[in-house]
Write an enzyme that holds these catalytic residues in place. Structure first.
Site, PDB file in Angstrom:
ATOM      1  N   ARG A  57      33.112 -39.735  11.385  1.00 57.79           N
ATOM      2  CA  ARG A  57      33.963 -38.783  12.078  1.00 57.79           C
ATOM      3  C   ARG A  57      35.282 -38.641  11.337  1.00 57.79           C
ATOM      4  O   ARG A  57      35.825 -37.540  11.190  1.00 57.79           O
ATOM      5  CB  ARG A  57      34.221 -39.218  13.527  1.00 57.79           C
ATOM      6  CG  ARG A  57      35.294 -38.370  14.205  1.00 57.79           C
ATOM      7  CD  ARG A  57      35.472 -38.658  15.681  1.00 57.79           C
ATOM      8  NE  ARG A  57      35.400 -40.065  16.022  1.00 57.79           N
ATOM      9  CZ  ARG A  57      36.377 -40.942  15.841  1.00 57.79           C
ATOM     10  NH1 ARG A  57      37.529 -40.573  15.261  1.00 57.79           N
ATOM     11  NH2 ARG A  57      36.227 -42.204  16.220  1.00 57.79           N
ATOM     12  N   LYS A 206      30.258 -17.696   7.779  1.00 52.49           N
ATOM     13  CA  LYS A 206      30.098 -16.337   7.293  1.00 52.49           C
ATOM     14  C   LYS A 206      29.994 -16.313   5.761  1.00 52.49           C
ATOM     15  O   LYS A 206      29.041 -16.831   5.198  1.00 52.49           O
ATOM     16  CB  LYS A 206      31.258 -15.480   7.814  1.00 52.49           C
ATOM     17  CG  LYS A 206      31.563 -15.641   9.304  1.00 52.49           C
ATOM     18  CD  LYS A 206      30.374 -15.431  10.210  1.00 52.49           C
ATOM     19  CE  LYS A 206      30.724 -15.262  11.682  1.00 52.49           C
ATOM     20  NZ  LYS A 206      31.331 -16.410  12.360  1.00 52.49           N
TER      21      LYS A 206
END
Length: 390
Positions: A57, A206
């Protein structure tokens, strides 16, 4: 932590940085591509004795490679990768405190509007949504409580252009952070940090990923203190991306320059076709001379991109729906920036979370269609639009 890769005394140009920026062969075996370190934890020789990684993490070598690449291509010093673009936005807003105010462009992605209004507003952060084509309009809304200006350029989905340098001068004058969502343009087309922005944000899902196979978000900054605050939030909140997702986006970045060149070429061809079509009322694309702030786009962008919005003649909702349903090569789907061409209906898809009255104030009418023009042969894309419109 990272600074732009330099070869000797020469800083690499952009196309080379997409491949080599911040990267080095893996230390273990010399792998050219960073390995996918599919591990949650790391062995220690003694408490606190490790090789820079303790728990994934906090940091993972594959994610570090991606974060170094992100910093390089945006001309920043520090990159941070998150589980999604919205997770990256979430981290930015967590820099603020109750009572702080944010000025945001009124024409923005529906998910950004939703997280501002539905999540953070109830914690006492105030958001003002303003048309930003004229920087003076932003100045009217600045107060002693204003801590952040949030903008997209080109905006989603109206393709409005905002003068980043002009807004950055205003923000600096008032000691306000400026964050720019650079998802539509990508660093291939514009570099907001070089124009004075403090934070660049990406939905790396994207164009950076580029293949519609990963969800990931990114932030890039130059300032060390700001980076440390964001790294703390990234670790404390834990909205990080996994090693496989990091690998996929890093691989996508390596072809960003060649893909964007084709997106721009095809975008121009499709925009010009639609603009000359008798059944199309209006086309929104920054490359047109009569597009609002076209000259600003020319000055701060290398080209005009592959994102286009348009309205059928008469502005009829049903006509727009018929067009998107008849498209064959363009896929009717959420998202953008992949190698394949996509079509969307913002009012019922990407911007459905914005109330109709608010949507229409910024031009997002029910007949608006948004295209993400891919890298197929432009003749095939134009033929697909022809048969769908006629």
């Amino acid at each position: 932590m990272y600074r732009n890769l330099v070869m000797g005394k020469r800083q690499l140009k952009f196309n080379s940085r997409t491949i080599h920026g911040g990267q080095a062969p893996d230390e273990a075996y010399g792998a050219v591509m960073p390995p996918i370190y599919q591990t949650s934890t790391y062995a220690q020789s003694t408490p606190g004795g490790h090789k820079g990684y303790e728990y994934s993490r906090s940091a993972n070598p594959t994610r570090t490679a991606l974060e170094n690449s992100l910093a390089s291509i945006e001309n920043g010093n520090y990159g941070l990768a998150f589980g999604s673009g919205l997770a990256a936005i979430d981290a930015v807003i967590k820099l603020l405190s109750p009572g702080d105010e944010v000025i945001s462009t009124s024409d923005l992605y529906g998910g950004s509007y939703r997280i501002f209004k539905k999540i953070f507003e109830k914690f006492g952060i105030v958001f003002h949504f303003v048309g930003m084509q004229d920087t003076e309009e932003i100045a009217k809304h600045i107060s002693a409580k204003t801590k952040l200006i949030w903008l997209e350029t080109p905006t989603n989905p109206m393709m409005n252009i905002i003068d980043i340098m002009s807004v950055s001068l205003l923000a600096r004058k008032h000691k306000i952070l400026l964050a720019v969502d650079n998802t539509f343009a990508t660093p291939y087309l514009q570099l907001p940090l070089d124009l004075g922005a403090d934070i660049v944000m990406h939905s790396a899902t994207k164009y950076l990923g580029g293949h519609s196979d990963v969800v990931l978000g990114a932030l890039v900054v130059k300032d060390k203190e700001l980076a440390e605050q964001l790294y703390f939030i990234q670790n404390a909140s834990g909205a990080v991306c996994g090693p496989m997702d990091s690998f996929l986006v890093l691989r996508g970045i390596k072809t960003l320059h060649v893909r964007m060149q084709r997106h721009c070429e095809n975008g121009r061809a499709v925009a010009e076709y639609l603009a000359n079509h008798p059944k199309i009322e209006k086309v929104f694309w920054p490359g047109f001379i009569d597009h609002p702030n076209h000259e600003v786009a020319k000055s701060q962008m290398k080209d005009f991109g592959g994102m286009i919005s348009f309205v059928p003649k008469g502005g009829n909702f049903q006509d727009a729906i018929k067009i998107v349903e008849k498209l064959e090569l363009f896929t009717l789907a959420e998202s953008l920036g992949g190698v394949e061409s996509l079509a969307g209906h913002p009012a019922s898809m990407t911007h459905a979370s914005i109330p109709k009255e608010e949507r229409e104030k910024s031009g997002v009418v029910d007949a608006l269609i948004r295209l993400s023009v891919g890298i197929e042969d432009k003749e095939d894309l134009i033929e697909d639009l022809r048969q769908a419109i006629e």
